[in-house]
Design a protein around this motif. Sequence first.
Motif, PDB file in Angstrom:
ATOM      1  N   HIS A 281     -57.041  32.695  29.212  1.00 44.31           N
ATOM      2  CA  HIS A 281     -57.595  33.450  28.090  1.00 44.31           C
ATOM      3  C   HIS A 281     -56.840  33.204  26.787  1.00 44.31           C
ATOM      4  O   HIS A 281     -55.616  32.990  26.772  1.00 44.31           O
ATOM      5  N   ALA A 282     -57.589  33.299  25.692  1.00 45.07           N
ATOM      6  CA  ALA A 282     -56.990  33.250  24.367  1.00 45.07           C
ATOM      7  C   ALA A 282     -56.023  34.423  24.211  1.00 45.07           C
ATOM      8  O   ALA A 282     -56.287  35.536  24.687  1.00 45.07           O
ATOM      9  N   GLY A 283     -54.879  34.148  23.586  1.00 44.33           N
ATOM     10  CA  GLY A 283     -53.912  35.208  23.327  1.00 44.33           C
ATOM     11  C   GLY A 283     -53.007  35.539  24.493  1.00 44.33           C
ATOM     12  O   GLY A 283     -52.174  36.441  24.394  1.00 44.33           O
ATOM     13  N   GLN A 284     -53.140  34.831  25.602  1.00 44.15           N
ATOM     14  CA  GLN A 284     -52.403  35.178  26.822  1.00 44.15           C
ATOM     15  C   GLN A 284     -51.571  33.997  27.313  1.00 44.15           C
ATOM     16  O   GLN A 284     -52.017  32.849  27.294  1.00 44.15           O
ATOM     17  N   ILE A 285     -50.344  34.292  27.752  1.00 46.17           N
ATOM     18  CA  ILE A 285     -49.498  33.298  28.411  1.00 46.17           C
ATOM     19  C   ILE A 285     -49.593  33.529  29.911  1.00 46.17           C
ATOM     20  O   ILE A 285     -49.247  34.602  30.408  1.00 46.17           O
ATOM     21  N   THR A 286     -50.089  32.519  30.623  1.00 47.05           N
ATOM     22  CA  THR A 286     -50.223  32.604  32.074  1.00 47.05           C
ATOM     23  C   THR A 286     -49.155  31.724  32.712  1.00 47.05           C
ATOM     24  O   THR A 286     -49.127  30.514  32.486  1.00 47.05           O
ATOM     25  N   GLY A 287     -48.265  32.329  33.476  1.00 46.40           N
ATOM     26  CA  GLY A 287     -47.213  31.592  34.158  1.00 46.40           C
ATOM     27  C   GLY A 287     -47.629  31.248  35.582  1.00 46.40           C
ATOM     28  O   GLY A 287     -48.406  31.985  36.202  1.00 46.40           O
ATOM     29  N   PHE A 288     -47.114  30.129  36.070  1.00 45.51           N
ATOM     30  CA  PHE A 288     -47.426  29.682  37.429  1.00 45.51           C
ATOM     31  C   PHE A 288     -46.136  29.566  38.228  1.00 45.51           C
ATOM     32  O   PHE A 288     -45.190  28.886  37.809  1.00 45.51           O
ATOM     33  N   ALA A 289     -46.107  30.244  39.377  1.00 48.76           N
ATOM     34  CA  ALA A 289     -44.929  30.235  40.239  1.00 48.76           C
ATOM     35  C   ALA A 289     -45.306  29.663  41.596  1.00 48.76           C
ATOM     36  O   ALA A 289     -46.483  29.599  41.972  1.00 48.76           O
ATOM     37  N   GLY A 290     -44.281  29.254  42.364  1.00 48.07           N
ATOM     38  CA  GLY A 290     -44.504  28.721  43.696  1.00 48.07           C
ATOM     39  C   GLY A 290     -43.335  27.869  44.126  1.00 48.07           C
ATOM     40  O   GLY A 290     -42.513  27.463  43.307  1.00 48.07           O
ATOM     41  N   VAL A 291     -43.245  27.591  45.413  1.00 49.19           N
ATOM     42  CA  VAL A 291     -42.179  26.746  45.927  1.00 49.19           C
ATOM     43  C   VAL A 291     -42.471  25.297  45.555  1.00 49.19           C
ATOM     44  O   VAL A 291     -43.564  24.957  45.090  1.00 49.19           O
ATOM     45  N   GLN A 292     -41.479  24.432  45.737  1.00 50.81           N
ATOM     46  CA  GLN A 292     -41.655  23.020  45.414  1.00 50.81           C
ATOM     47  C   GLN A 292     -42.848  22.429  46.170  1.00 50.81           C
ATOM     48  O   GLN A 292     -42.997  22.634  47.375  1.00 50.81           O
ATOM     49  N   GLY A 293     -43.713  21.715  45.437  1.00 56.78           N
ATOM     50  CA  GLY A 293     -44.882  21.102  46.058  1.00 56.78           C
ATOM     51  C   GLY A 293     -46.063  22.047  46.213  1.00 56.78           C
ATOM     52  O   GLY A 293     -47.044  21.710  46.886  1.00 56.78           O
ATOM     53  N   ALA A 294     -45.993  23.214  45.569  1.00 55.93           N
ATOM     54  CA  ALA A 294     -47.065  24.193  45.718  1.00 55.93           C
ATOM     55  C   ALA A 294     -48.352  23.761  45.039  1.00 55.93           C
ATOM     56  O   ALA A 294     -49.435  24.256  45.374  1.00 55.93           O
ATOM     57  N   GLY A 295     -48.264  22.865  44.041  1.00 54.97           N
ATOM     58  CA  GLY A 295     -49.464  22.401  43.362  1.00 54.97           C
ATOM     59  C   GLY A 295     -49.531  22.745  41.891  1.00 54.97           C
ATOM     60  O   GLY A 295     -50.519  22.454  41.216  1.00 54.97           O
ATOM     61  N   ARG A 296     -48.473  23.352  41.347  1.00 55.30           N
ATOM     62  CA  ARG A 296     -48.488  23.766  39.942  1.00 55.30           C
ATOM     63  C   ARG A 296     -48.604  22.571  38.991  1.00 55.30           C
ATOM     64  O   ARG A 296     -49.455  22.552  38.092  1.00 55.30           O
ATOM     65  N   THR A 297     -47.754  21.561  39.192  1.00 55.53           N
ATOM     66  CA  THR A 297     -47.809  20.381  38.331  1.00 55.53           C
ATOM     67  C   THR A 297     -49.101  19.607  38.558  1.00 55.53           C
ATOM     68  O   THR A 297     -49.686  19.062  37.618  1.00 55.53           O
ATOM     69  N   ALA A 298     -49.567  19.565  39.799  1.00 61.24           N
ATOM     70  CA  ALA A 298     -50.837  18.894  40.088  1.00 61.24           C
ATOM     71  C   ALA A 298     -51.982  19.553  39.330  1.00 61.24           C
ATOM     72  O   ALA A 298     -52.889  18.873  38.831  1.00 61.24           O
ATOM     73  N   LEU A 299     -51.944  20.876  39.202  1.00 66.34           N
ATOM     74  CA  LEU A 299     -52.977  21.587  38.450  1.00 66.34           C
ATOM     75  C   LEU A 299     -52.898  21.232  36.971  1.00 66.34           C
ATOM     76  O   LEU A 299     -53.931  20.997  36.322  1.00 66.34           O
ATOM     77  N   ALA A 300     -51.681  21.177  36.429  1.00 63.71           N
ATOM     78  CA  ALA A 300     -51.516  20.799  35.025  1.00 63.71           C
ATOM     79  C   ALA A 300     -52.072  19.399  34.775  1.00 63.71           C
ATOM     80  O   ALA A 300     -52.777  19.157  33.781  1.00 63.71           O
ATOM     81  N   LEU A 301     -51.770  18.472  35.658  1.00 61.07           N
ATOM     82  CA  LEU A 301     -52.235  17.096  35.505  1.00 61.07           C
ATOM     83  C   LEU A 301     -53.753  17.003  35.620  1.00 61.07           C
ATOM     84  O   LEU A 301     -54.400  16.189  34.946  1.00 61.07           O
TER      85      LEU A 301
END
Length: 506
Positions: A281-301
């Motif tokens: 959403h506009a105006g919102q900072i959404t943080g992503f947490a998880g253990v190594q290899g959880a998929g956070r960087t894959a989602l960004a890519l």
Amino acid sequence: MSGEIVFEMKAITKVFPGIKALDRVSFTARAGEVHALAGENGAGKSTLMKVLSGVYQAEEGAIFLRGKQVAFYHPLESLAQGVSVIYQEFSLLPDRTVAQNIFLGREPVRRWGFLDAERMRRETQKVLALFGDRHRFGPDTLVGDLDVAQQQMVEIAKALSLNAKVIVMDEPTAALNDTECELLFQLVDDLRGQGRSIVYITHRMREIRRLADRVTVIKDGKVTASFDEVPETSRIIEAMVGRDIGHFYPEPAAKDDIGAAVLTVRGGGNSRLFDIDLDLHAGQITGFAGVQGAGRTALALALFGAEPFETGEVSVEGRRVTLTNPRQAAQAGIAMLPGDRKAEGLVLMQSVRDNGMLSVRAFSRALGHPDKSPIATLDQMDKAFDAFDLRAASYEVEIQSLSGGNQQKAIVARWLSLDPKLLIFVEPTRGIDVNTKAGIYAQMRKLAQNGAAVMAISSDLPEVLGISDRVLVMSDGKIVAEFGHGASEAEVMHAATEAHLGLEAS
């Protein structure tokens, strides 16, 4: 032996042209302890250790090693006396074996001057045995085939082969993931147990809490605080920045400040991601947490088109878009700050200004308005850097000469100049000092307040919780939980690990 002073630096002063880098700094290290040396970029930490190792010579002060005054005029002299420094940039040769790197410049020879390769292997194996079964490589392994954590182990093995009593580690986790960090921590614990003295230079409070027995803080070349035991994190940070850090993280967004969804994903998936449903959403900072290899960087890519979704739909401001490459992502108003700024975000041998202008011009064309870029001239680019308090002798110097924090400021400045709808931050403050971190957080909040959506991925869980209006937890390529601002580390980690263990068991 534990507790005996191994070395002592008294009233060290070091002057470079136009600057007093160290001003009567005193520092001691004892056997069997980890002494953390903290401070912002440019505070003088590395300079102090370079004086210790003989890279620099001090104008004033004295160094005592095991009670005897010494003066080192070359690093080889300090190495011979058991002082080893492991820098962020490793001094390893990738096309040589582990054994060849460990004995580089001091290779054992047999009769008639022939290289004693077997002795090198044998001695290397003895040193590697000190790591137990953690190393998973041998004397004949090429260093170029090792990951960063294993290369760091080779640097430590080199120090142990010299029987180093003092081991200085300069920001050792800057390029490590969580699993590799824990391996390093275990090695540091082992070295401390062997009675060695560890000087540990870091910005990360988590590492200080995990490892340190004592803490010394340097600011502007002076010692601002010394703690004989690890205090509250706030006291260390305040000593580093010289001010109260009550507002270290910006205030979270009010409910009325959060607007409509800028980006929507429904059923997104590829080889690393599964059934992703997401609204940013506009105006919102959404943080992503998880253990190594959880998929956070894959989602960004995936969102940036670098490793695209193969299934599902993506919409930006209600309009369906195709994101199969970064140019299409830029056209949709999506920008990303990569986690490895040196390898993925910078042209190191070009100037600070060129790094800004090259990206701005390229992505302004991708956005379809090359003549209407908010940054159209060099002067405007300079003003963008100035607004971030980017510190460089000039913007014509190679960007590789800047500190990590200033390199990160340059990347953030150039992306913000494009006025993106969604800005993805991957490890936004890796390897930068506390004061610069606060500035990056403030810019992230300002971007959100101006109507953009912000996505933040960090391996530092307190950072994710501190900067985010909400936190999404990922595990094995899926979003498995959501928390609002104010969630605890325990809650988030429980969600991340329980989901991971549950998937493993099924």
